[in-house]
Structures are given as structure tokens and as C-alpha cells.
Enzyme design. Structure first.
Site: not given
Length: 360
Positions: A254, A339, A341
Site C-alpha cells: 500500500c 492488502h 494480509e
């Protein structure tokens, strides 16, 4: 707009939205953005990337499953405000430990419910993200606009949310296979958890840690995290990453992806209303596969500026064709705008952590 409730939002273009306050009652000046996720309000509330922003949740019911201790993305949420259609103060979930409002009160986060979030989200989509003041309903439009005119746009968000000192998180119950230094620009904790799950010991360092200090930790790889604001507000981090390139593998997520691109000489620009949600389709140009991704950012890498760099575009957003990933094979460096995760796919992008570890 129907004038009901005890709180209201005054946008910098003069438009007003009324509602009922919850959470911290203090007045707030924020940039108003919207998120289209249908779940995950706790992770959104605690994501440091939302610092100084008031988030409009387009899903109409928020608060219904409460807040669980294991699901926070930071220990000290810094979001500007929460704007919802309907707030549920009585959550029903066996993992719930507190209500959303209790957490907002404890962390000084303002909220407003009963807002016409569809109209507000459409306004942001059509006219772009704008600043607003959240205040008592009795405040006049003129007073609100004067407050906005006198309020400077903050440029120190990363320094406010980054860790104050170095800390370490080890791989649980197994010997560490790799040592990763993570540069904390406002990092989500699930990035650390994802690396720990892959037998990595993670040393988290503040955003302004020098390249010399990082290399002294003898890392196998460097991760540059997500975070709030304009990437050009952190020239110190950009210089650090530029120095590290070619010496050790680098992975940017990001804001970290934008910082990596700037370190190579690319440019960034602000999007009209950004990307925020858990359903953004991204094509991996190396495999042709499409990933459903979680995103939260206001800025993007300028595609035209990449021609003068050694970076190759690896991922493209299928909604607006913006750059979602870049890499430099020679330096063993790559970054993604989304993202991995967050697992909205649910595991479409988890391979990126494995790709990073393969570089080590």
C-alpha cells in the site's frame, strides 16, 4: 436534507448531513471517504491508514457483532470518525467483548448514525473526497465552513501512528526461518501475524529509521508497510528505501508500494475518491489470474512516470486501470497497492508473502 438528530456533517462545499451522535462527542475536522466492505468494521476502525479520515460505511448495519480483542489492526486506533446508517448498540456474537461505541469512547473517536450514507457515498463518488466538520446540529453552515477554512491539512500522519521504538515479534513455538525488518509507517498488525505464521521473526522499526540502522539489524528482507496520507510527506523513508535497494529484498504494501515507486523515481497522484473496500478486482499480469483484493488508499502510482525507472508493472486494477503492483527483478524488490494480509478473497493474495520469502 432532513434536519433530524443532534449531530451533523458540514462538507467543504456546503452540503449538510444530519444524524445522531455516538462515540466521542467532540468536534472533528476530517477528510470524508467511503468504504464498501460488508464486514470488517473493527479492522477498518483500527487501521492506521484511516488517520484523520471520517469513513462512511456503505453497508447499512454496523456494530452488530461487537469488538473482539484478537481482531484489532493497531492497539491505538487513530481513525478520524465513523459515519453509519444504523448503529447496533447490542451486538450478538460469542467473541464480542465490547461494543463498538465503548471502543470509540475509549479512543476519542467520533461517530454519527442515521445518516443517508447512500447519498453521501454518491456525493463522494461524483465530486471526490472532501473535508468536513462533524459538529453539533446547532452549528451553522457558515461557522462550519469557517472552521474548515482555518484548519490546515495535516502532513504528519505517519509520524503520529508509527511505533515510537523498535519491537520484535517472533514465530510462535518454532525456530525462526527468516528475519524481516518491517518499517512501520502505520502498519496493520495482521502483516506481522502473516509473517510470523511463515516462521519469520519480525523486527518492527519506526518510519524514520535510517538505512544504516536497518542494515545493522542484519535482516534477510525489508517490508515497508501501509500507512496514512500522501507518500511524498515522508521523504526520509523514501531516501532510506532508495539506499536499501539492491542490498536486501524489499516488499512494499500500500503506502509502502508508493514509497518504493518514489524511491525508484516514479511519481504518485491523488485519486478522485480512492479505493476502499474488500471487493476490488486486480489482474496479475504475470499469471493472468484475477484476485479479489482489500484496498484502502487515496494515492496511486503514475503509470506514465514508470517509463524512466527499472520497474515493471505486475498488477492492474480492473475497475479503473490504475497500477496495483510493480517489481524490479534485479534488485529483488516489489510492491502491491492492496492488502494481501486482509484475505477478502479469502486467500487470493496470500501468495505475495510467500513470493517475498522466496526472494530471501
Amino acid at each position: 436534507m432532513k434536519k433530524t438528530g443532534d449531530r451533523k456533517i458540514i462538507l467543504e462545499d456546503g452540503r449538510e448531513f444530519y444524524g445522531t451522535g455516538f462515540g466521542d462527542p467532540a468536534q472533528r475536522v476530517c477528510e470524508v471517504v467511503f468504504n464498501t466492505s460488508m464486514a470488517g468494521y473493527q479492522e477498518i476502525l483500527s487501521d492506521p491508514s484511516y488517520t484523520d479520515q471520517a469513513v462512511v460505511m456503505t453497508y447499512p448495519l454496523i456494530g452488530n457483532y461487537g469488538m473482539a480483542a484478537d481482531d484489532y489492526e493497531t492497539k491505538k486506533p487513530s481513525i478520524g470518525a465513523f459515519i453509519v446508517r444504523e448503529y447496533n448498540p447490542e451486538p450478538s456474537n460469542f467473541r464480542s467483548e465490547k461494543t463498538l461505541e465503548e471502543v470509540m469512547l475509549a479512543n476519542g473517536i467520533a461517530g454519527i448514525s442515521g445518516v443517508d450514507t447512500r447519498a453521501l457515498a454518491r456525493s463522494i463518488r461524483d465530486f471526490g473526497s472532501r473535508r468536513a466538520v462533524l459538529a453539533e446540529a446547532s452549528m451553522s453552515k457558515e461557522q462550519g465552513l469557517e472552521i474548515l477554512r482555518c484548519s490546515a491539512v495535516p502532513t504528519d500522519a505517519v509520524s503520529r501512528v508509527s511505533c515510537g521504538k523498535m519491537w520484535v515479534s517472533g514465530a510462535a513455538n518454532v525456530p525462526a526461518k527468516h528475519h524481516i525488518v518491517a518499517v512501520d509507517c502505520g502498519m496493520k498488525l495482521n502483516i506481522v501475524r502473516s509473517l510470523n505464521a511463515r516462521r519469520c521473526r519480525v523486527t518492527v522499526v519506526p518510519w524514520d529509521t535510517s538505512a544504516r540502522e536497518i542494515l545493522a539489524l542484519c535482516p534477510d528482507g525489508i517490508l515497508v508497510s501501509n500507512g496514512p496520507g500522501d507518500p511524498t510527506d515522508v521523504p526520509e523513508t523514501i531516501r532510506t528505501v532508495r539506499t536499501l535497494l539492491g542490498q536486501v529484498p524489499v516488499f512494499g504494501i500500500c503506502l509502502g508500494h508508493q514509497i518504493l515507486s518514489l524511491a525508484y523515481g516514479a511519481k504518485t497522484y491523488k485519486l478522485k475518491f480512492g479505493h476502499r473496500g474488500g471487493n476490488h478486482p486486480v489482474r496479475n499480469l504475470e499469471t493472468g489470474k484475477i484476485e479479489i483484493t482489500s484496498q484502502n488508499h487515496s494515492y496511486a502510482v503514475d503509470a506514465g512516470s514508470l517509463s524512466s525507472t527499472p520497474l515493471t508493472v505486475t498488477h492492474i486494477n480492473l475497475l479503473d486501470r490504475t497500477i496495483e503492483g510493480v517489481s524490479c527483478g534485479t534488485d529483488r524488490a516489489f510492491g502491491v497497492q492492496y492488502h494481501p494480509e486482509s484475505a477478502p478473497g479469502p486467500q487470493d493474495s496470500a501468495y505475495l508473502f510467500d513470493r517475498f520469502l522466496e526472494m530471501l
